[in-house]
Design an enzyme around this catalytic site. Sequence first.
Site, short mmCIF file in Angstrom:
data_model
loop_
_atom_site.label_atom_id
_atom_site.label_comp_id
_atom_site.label_asym_id
_atom_site.label_seq_id
_atom_site.Cartn_x
_atom_site.Cartn_y
_atom_site.Cartn_z
N GLY A 90 0.81 -1.23 0.00
CA GLY A 90 0.00 0.00 0.00
C GLY A 90 0.83 1.26 0.00
N GLY A 92 2.54 3.55 1.56
CA GLY A 92 3.11 3.69 2.89
C GLY A 92 3.69 5.07 3.15
N ARG A 93 3.90 5.80 2.07
CA ARG A 93 4.43 7.16 2.26
C ARG A 93 3.97 8.11 1.16
NH1 ARG A 93 10.72 7.05 0.49
NH2 ARG A 93 10.65 5.34 -0.99
N LYS A 108 4.65 12.33 -2.26
CA LYS A 108 5.46 11.18 -1.83
C LYS A 108 6.42 11.63 -0.73
CE LYS A 108 8.52 7.55 -3.57
NZ LYS A 108 8.99 6.89 -4.80
N ASP A 120 8.76 5.16 8.21
CA ASP A 120 8.44 6.46 8.80
C ASP A 120 7.56 7.33 7.90
OD1 ASP A 120 10.21 7.09 6.81
OD2 ASP A 120 11.80 7.83 8.14
N ASP A 247 4.17 -4.29 -7.50
CA ASP A 247 3.58 -3.08 -6.89
C ASP A 247 4.19 -1.81 -7.45
OD1 ASP A 247 5.79 -4.31 -5.26
OD2 ASP A 247 5.72 -2.36 -4.29
N ASN A 248 5.24 -1.94 -8.23
CA ASN A 248 5.83 -0.76 -8.88
C ASN A 248 5.51 -0.75 -10.37
OD1 ASN A 248 6.98 0.06 -6.48
ND2 ASN A 248 8.98 -0.83 -6.90
N ASP A 257 7.51 4.88 -9.81
CA ASP A 257 8.29 4.59 -8.60
C ASP A 257 9.79 4.57 -8.88
OD1 ASP A 257 5.97 4.52 -7.22
OD2 ASP A 257 6.30 2.56 -6.30
P1 AMP Z 1 9.24 0.90 -2.77
O1 AMP Z 1 10.33 -0.10 -2.72
O2 AMP Z 1 9.69 2.33 -2.57
O3 AMP Z 1 8.37 0.76 -3.97
O4 AMP Z 1 8.31 0.63 -1.50
C1 AMP Z 1 7.69 -0.60 -1.26
C2 AMP Z 1 6.64 -0.42 -0.21
O5 AMP Z 1 7.19 0.09 0.98
C3 AMP Z 1 5.53 0.54 -0.60
O6 AMP Z 1 4.35 0.06 -0.05
C4 AMP Z 1 5.96 1.82 0.05
O7 AMP Z 1 4.87 2.69 0.29
C5 AMP Z 1 6.58 1.33 1.33
N1 AMP Z 1 7.61 2.22 1.85
C6 AMP Z 1 8.81 2.47 1.34
N2 AMP Z 1 9.49 3.36 2.08
C7 AMP Z 1 8.69 3.69 3.12
C8 AMP Z 1 8.81 4.56 4.25
N3 AMP Z 1 9.90 5.29 4.47
N4 AMP Z 1 7.75 4.63 5.10
C9 AMP Z 1 6.65 3.91 4.90
N5 AMP Z 1 6.48 3.07 3.86
C10 AMP Z 1 7.48 2.96 2.98
MG MG Z 2 6.82 1.34 -4.80
#
Ligand code: AMP
Ligand code: MG
Length: 483
Positions: A90, A92-93, A108, A120, A247-248, A257
Amino acid sequence: MAFHLAPSDSIELVQYIAPTPIPEPYWVGFSESVARLLEIPCQDGLPLNPEYLQLLAGNQTQLVTEGKTFAPFATAYSGHQFGVWAGRLGDGRAIYLGDIQGQEVQLKGAGQTAYSRMGDGRAVLRSSIREFLCSEAMHALGVPTSRALAVVGSDMAVARETLETAAVCTRVAPSFLRIGHIEHYGQNQMHDALRLTLDHLIEHHYPECANESTPYLKLLEQIAVRTARMVAQWQSLGFCHGVLNTDNTSLLGLTLDYGPFGFLDNFQIDHICNHSDQGGRYAYHRQPEILHWNLYCLASAMLLPLQEELQRVHGCSEEASIEMIKSTLDQFNREYALHWQSLFRRKLGLKTALAEDLPLLEQLMQALHQHQIDYTLFFRNLSEGLGVPHALETWYERYAQRLEIETESQDQRLEQMCHVNPKYILRNHLAQRAIERAQKKDFSEVQKLLKILESPFATQAVSEEYTQGPPPELAHLPISCSS
Ligand code: AMP
Ligand code: MG
């Protein structure tokens, strides 16, 4: 947005949540081109309405002077990460602000949501600048991508491998829906959400599917076609995404992403740009097969609606449906191969298509790899009539022979080649220099690089160093997922 059609406001679907404010925000980068897309009036390179700084920092959810109120939210999705089912992920940020001029706008790094898990909810300045610059660079290169309006920074500390500072990147796309959304609904038997989202995609983004006898199958095919074309463009530009998890992976065939991405400097067919990708799953040469794999995940997630449709329209058994779905996914390979060849013919200025072009291309790739030739410079020098390095002379003789069949003049050909072979790409060391200056509060290099990357095919009155590969000490900057 599809989520507004949702039958419930379950956290498994969406969470309405405001961004968490950051102290004393300041502009780091701003794209006037994206501002025009959103019809945000600007002056001296920034929005005329000063409220935008607080809005894009996540510090307010209104534009008081414009009488606009946003209802921010985050969405649930799942996905396969590095080939393994990861369950619920989901936003997450990333927090959706809402729609502006028919575009979805996301902040973002805007703080925690129900989907932050251990994170965080923040993004660091470094990764926000990279996403900002690369989104706009890819757009200017003609690659379908999410866009980036701005980066807003703050001195607030964020802990990664070292202490860094926070930033918020405002990104913009017709839709941020990912394969992971469909997987989430499929996996959790959220049948209504699944169908509503597929119908939303057809209505708003794939209208050509609406009048088909089997719209969902057509939708799958069209997603595969767009994805194949997108990755063919990546390959032709030497772009590595770095984290091609489902998810990306966009449902609109957009590059999405931006994390540990990289453009190839020296051509290395199995280049891995993501420091955390030890197995090389997302290496340059594997990107097409990985996206094809991701499309299989999409198809399995939407299997029920697909089978129901095929049974109803064609009377297909389960097995027959699966055969039809598989052959639909095969379109990816056909489309990719066609598009790849056509892009590379254009790179070489070949108007006619001959069977012998493929071995000519393969010989070139092998030579570029073997001699570690700078990929972008090679094609650009060829386009500017500057010839090739010594190691490629044998290949060049064959190419020169091949050109004899072409009917255009050399000048015409070179001019057209300059329109497809960029002079300026976002090399890691260039991004790094802009980042290091920004970390010292000098944002001029971010804006300068943005301007250069907005016209990647034109020769600009800037220092030659913007076209060159990295100096040896900056050739292998470690870029990881930690952003
Ligand atoms: P990513 O590898 O950036 O595509 O992130 C994979 C998942 O981790 C996604 O659901 C992001 O929203 C979540 N995510 C990545 N970094 C953070 C963060 N600093 N805080 C919260 N969620 C994160
Ligand atoms: Mg992502």
